[in-house]
Design a protein around this motif. Structure first.
Motif, PDB file in Angstrom:
ATOM      1  N   CYS A 264       0.850  -1.200   0.000  1.00  0.00           N
ATOM      2  CA  CYS A 264       0.000   0.000   0.000  1.00  0.00           C
ATOM      3  C   CYS A 264       0.879   1.241   0.000  1.00  0.00           C
ATOM      4  N   THR A 265       0.674   2.116  -0.972  1.00  0.00           N
ATOM      5  CA  THR A 265       1.529   3.297  -1.130  1.00  0.00           C
ATOM      6  C   THR A 265       0.890   4.583  -0.607  1.00  0.00           C
ATOM      7  N   ALA A 266      -0.424   4.594  -0.372  1.00  0.00           N
ATOM      8  CA  ALA A 266      -1.083   5.818   0.110  1.00  0.00           C
ATOM      9  C   ALA A 266      -2.498   5.496   0.573  1.00  0.00           C
ATOM     10  N   TYR A 267      -3.059   6.419   1.383  1.00  0.00           N
ATOM     11  CA  TYR A 267      -4.462   6.309   1.750  1.00  0.00           C
ATOM     12  C   TYR A 267      -5.034   7.708   1.938  1.00  0.00           C
ATOM     13  N   ALA A 268      -6.355   7.803   1.889  1.00  0.00           N
ATOM     14  CA  ALA A 268      -7.073   9.055   2.153  1.00  0.00           C
ATOM     15  C   ALA A 268      -8.383   8.702   2.824  1.00  0.00           C
ATOM     16  N   TYR A 269      -8.825   9.571   3.726  1.00  0.00           N
ATOM     17  CA  TYR A 269     -10.033   9.286   4.485  1.00  0.00           C
ATOM     18  C   TYR A 269     -10.942  10.516   4.472  1.00  0.00           C
ATOM     19  N   ALA A 270     -12.247  10.272   4.440  1.00  0.00           N
ATOM     20  CA  ALA A 270     -13.216  11.361   4.538  1.00  0.00           C
ATOM     21  C   ALA A 270     -14.422  10.893   5.328  1.00  0.00           C
TER      22      ALA A 270
END
Length: 323
Positions: A264-270
């Motif tokens: 996994c190279t990145a994540y984003a949350y909302a």
């Protein structure tokens, strides 16, 4: 009886009125709206128009550009909701993805000033009622007339009326000068729209690859499974394409989904609760492999957490150990 339960006699006495909003409305004698132009957009979205993106999960509305500057026949470019991912708004050139305009991050209302006019604000509103998912634009009081248009070149423009020249002026464009075209800044690069003119930049922790003449960014420090990595927070970003949407996760759970997966190279949350979302009120996105088609903007951006090697001192990050 005709459709909408209007008799032929009533239909013959129907009236059409052009409202101050630009909406052309056809009404029956009792005031029932038979038809209105706001429900049938062509290449333009006007302030106050509800542009229906999807209904019960099925993609609905789509803007279609003109064939040419003076040819209103159907052109090659169109704009609407990406049917594959269901939460990003894009333009196509024929059947090919041309430009990703935005990714829904749960902000029910977001706004930004007109370039060169700090007293005028344009607001973007995205509403999810459960069955309907639609987009709206509005402008602040005393602002000049404005409209969003997809032109024959595939450019989505915010146009404002200049009363001195009696003409429409483009105050914002995507893509702009080739920047913002899908993947135009290469893997791990991003289109930077925060300056006077757009540029291509490498994400923090990456640098231009001197062995490659095209726009390619490489890691400053390679990732190593089993050793300490960290996640660097980048703010004001339009997140990359090719994400995996994981449902029903808190922020900490979303971060853990990425940190325990070495690929996994990145994540984003909302948090989607403020947008009136029914059901799952979270949006956890994770990426594996290359990060493609990222932007940095002054408006509508969000936090993107990217995985880097050993944590440099003083960086805004979260250190993790790979599992």
């Amino acid at each position: 009886m005709t459709k909408n339960n209007v008799t032929a006699d009533e239909d013959a006495r129907a009236s059409a009125v052009l409202l101050d909003t630009g909406n052309l409305v056809l009404r029956s004698p009792n005031g029932t709206v038979i038809w209105q132009s706001f429900d049938h957009p062509t290449d333009t979205i006007l302030p106050g128009m509800r542009f229906l993106l999807s209904y019960k999960g099925r993609v609905m509305g789509r803007l279609v550009a003109w064939k040419g500057p003076d040819d209103p026949s159907v052109g090659d470019f169109s704009f609407g909701l990406d049917p594959d991912l269901g939460m990003q708004i894009v333009t196509w050139h024929g059947a090919k993805l041309y430009c990703r305009i935005s990714v829904w991050n749960g902000a029910s209302v977001s706004g930004g000033t007109y370039p060169g006019n700090s007293s005028s604000v344009v607001y973007q509103t995205i509403v999810n009622t459960g069955d309907r998912f639609y987009l709206m634009y509005s402008i602040s009081d005393d602002s000049p007339y404005a409209r969003i248009m997809l032109d024959y070149t595939g450019t989505m423009s915010l146009l404002t009326w200049n009363s001195y020249s009696s003409s429409w002026i483009a105050t914002s464009e995507r893509p702009s000068g080739g920047y913002g075209v899908y993947g135009s800044c290469g893997p791990f690069g991003y289109s930077d729209f925060t300056g006077a003119t757009p540029t291509c930049q490498c994400l923090d922790g990456f640098e231009p690859d001197p062995m490659n003449s095209s726009r390619v960014c490489r890691r400053v420090e390679a990732l190593k499974c089993g050793s300490k990595n960290h996640f660097l927070r980048l703010s004001g970003m339009k997140v990359p394409d090719r994400f995996l949407h994981i449902r029903n996760r808190s922020f900490d759970q979303c971060a853990a989904e990425c940190s325990r997966n070495c690929s996994c190279t990145a994540y984003a949350y909302a948090n989607l609760s403020s947008a009136g979302t029914l059901g799952d009120q979270t949006r956890c996105l994770v990426w594996t492999g290359e990060l493609v088609d990222t932007w940095k903007t002054n408006n509508y951006g969000e936090n993107l957490y990217i995985r880097l090697g050993d944590s440099p001192a003083g960086m805004d990050d979260i250190t993790v150990s790979d599992q």
